[in-house]
Scaffold this active site. Structure first.
Site, mmCIF file in Angstrom:
data_model
loop_
_atom_site.group_PDB
_atom_site.id
_atom_site.type_symbol
_atom_site.label_atom_id
_atom_site.label_comp_id
_atom_site.label_asym_id
_atom_site.label_seq_id
_atom_site.Cartn_x
_atom_site.Cartn_y
_atom_site.Cartn_z
ATOM 1 N N LYS A 115 0.824 -1.221 0.064
ATOM 2 C CA LYS A 115 0.040 -0.012 0.013
ATOM 3 C C LYS A 115 1.027 1.212 -0.040
ATOM 4 C CE LYS A 115 -4.271 0.185 0.883
ATOM 5 N NZ LYS A 115 -5.336 -0.564 0.153
HETATM 6 N N1 GLU Z 1 -7.164 -0.213 -2.973
HETATM 7 C C1 GLU Z 1 -7.891 -1.541 -3.152
HETATM 8 C C2 GLU Z 1 -7.989 -2.336 -1.788
HETATM 9 O O1 GLU Z 1 -7.548 -1.864 -0.925
HETATM 10 C C3 GLU Z 1 -7.383 -2.080 -4.543
HETATM 11 C C4 GLU Z 1 -6.250 -2.925 -4.681
HETATM 12 C C5 GLU Z 1 -5.919 -3.465 -6.030
HETATM 13 O O2 GLU Z 1 -6.655 -3.477 -6.739
HETATM 14 O O3 GLU Z 1 -4.579 -3.709 -6.049
HETATM 15 O O4 GLU Z 1 -8.041 -3.683 -1.976
#
Ligand code: GLU
Length: 425
Positions: A115
């Protein structure tokens, strides 16, 4: 359970990271994995801090703090969103990266978790400033990301446009087009059909599966949705289309409530025109706190982390909570809700539709072969239902809450691979 004692606070220590760590500790007894494996998984593998200078429209220069945390590469390259938010920090990214590891493992996607984000208020930046911010942030991360290394995606306040800029910046540096560097791109650039709707639609698929198991009819449920963005807004539409009554929704400007059921398409049209729910006066206005305490059957938490806590958990009057956001329920609140007989559909299962279709997007990009919308929807439902059933059965078998069961199932997947690979060297 007591918070795990860290001998010396590490750089990514934060209340949210401790929340993630406590959930891992709570899963360990039932997961029955080796302590050496658990010890490795308590730490993110890599954490990158960058400063991102950009020229603002008034010609002044401002420097923003940016981060990318990669929690685990045991199952594959890392995967996870990029958020633009005033609360972004190393500790927040570390917690969210760990949750991404569990989410990907639970869904059996060949990824670990990551993240990242930039600490800023995206609403205060112009489109041109956001473009410069995104391009510079991407450039700062260039050695750490890659289609086989770490694949970013949208998260809070980022979207298809952000991903298009990231993809273009990366492609300009490599000298050829690399659509598979990010997911959640516009379809014209190799994005996947249904990715935009996937998280919100996935939340409702998980709710539907839960209703089946509980013997409820979705169309008879009264729903409250916190958050009206890419997750909550789409979940509200899906619930509305399936005949459920959505009685309240909210965004950063507050909430709207109508016990007879809201006109969700009208609310979307209003937000499209005005930017938020601010000023919508065709029904009762309520605060975000009041929204969480409304009597209802299903409460969808699709705003952000830390919404239901020890402070308000005993006031929640829903029968079922579905976590569309990551980490919206604190560990203390989990215990209070459990005692009150309120079932919580945990984030790593409930909002996994987004990353699952991200995986489909990456596979389509790598193969240069694209699937139809129906095919993607059907494959998503299959993946979510399979994960849901494994979690539901494990919870029943071990007599543990669904969150605990989801963590156990996920941790076991990662641990199995880590034991087989071993600790290098
Ligand atoms: N930000 C989204 C999550 O927290 C999607 C992450 C992604 O698609 O890689 O799952």
């Amino acid at each position: 359970m007591e918070e795990p004692a860290l001998e010396q606070p590490l750089e990514w220590d934060s209340p949210l990271f401790r929340q993630a760590l406590t959930q891992l500790e709570q899963a360990l007894p039932a997961a029955e994995i080796e302590e050496s494996v658990a010890e490795r998984l308590r730490f993110p593998e890599r954490a990158l801090m960058v400063s991102v200078p950009i020229r603002l429209d008034d010609d002044s220069v401002r420097v923003f703090a940016g981060y990318r945390v990669q929690h685990s590469t045991v199952l594959g390259p890392t995967k996870g969103g990029v958020r633009y938010d005033s609360e972004v920090s190393l500790g927040e990214c570390a917690a969210l990266a760990m949750w991404m590891t569990w989410k990907c493992a639970l869904l059996r996607l060949p990824y670990g978790g990551a993240k990242g984000g930039v600490r800023c208020n995206a609403r205060e930046l112009s489109k041109a400033e956001l473009q410069r911010l995104t391009r510079r942030y991407t450039t700062e991360l260039i050695g750490a990301i890659g289609p086989d290394r770490d694949i970013p995606a949208p998260d809070m306040a980022t979207n298809e446009q952000t991903m298009a800029w990231m993809m273009d910046t990366y492609s300009m540096q490599t000298g050829y087009v690399v659509p598979e560097i990010v997911t959640g791109k516009p379809v014209a650039l190799g994005g996947s059909l249904f990715r935009h709707e996937a998280t919100g639609a996935g939340v409702v698929m998980v709710i539907e599966r839960a209703c089946e198991r509980l013997g409820w009819k979705l169309a008879e449920q009264r729903c409250v949705v916190q958050g009206f963005g890419n997750v909550g807004g789409i979940a509200a539409s899906e619930l509305h289309q399936k005949g459920a009554k959505v009685i309240a929704v909210s965004d950063i400007s507050g909430g709207v409530h109508d016990a007879a059921g809201l006109d969700i398409p009208a609310l979307h049209a209003y937000v499209e025109e005005n930017g938020s729910l601010e000023g919508y006066d065709r029904c009762e206005r309520i605060t975000n706190e009041e929204l969480l305490e409304l009597p209802c059957d299903i409460l969808v938490l699709a705003a952000r982390e830390d919404q239901v806590t020890a402070r308000n958990a005993h006031k929640v009057r829903a029968k079922l909570i579905a976590e569309g956001a990551n980490g919206p329920t604190s560990n203390e609140a989990d215990a209070i809700l459990g005692e009150g007989g309120i079932l919580v559909l945990p984030d790593i299962l409930t909002n996994a539709g987004g990353v699952t279709v991200s995986y489909f997007e990456w596979v389509q990009d790598l193969g240069r072969l694209f699937w139809t919308r129906d095919e993607i929807r059907a494959r998503l439902a299959e993946k979510l239902n399979d994960a849901f059933d494994r979690v539901w059965e494990l919870a029943a078998e071990k007599e543990i809450p669904l969150r605990n069961a989801a963590l156990v199932a996920a941790v076991r997947e990662v641990a199995g691979a880590l034991v087989a690979r071993g600790i290098f060297p």
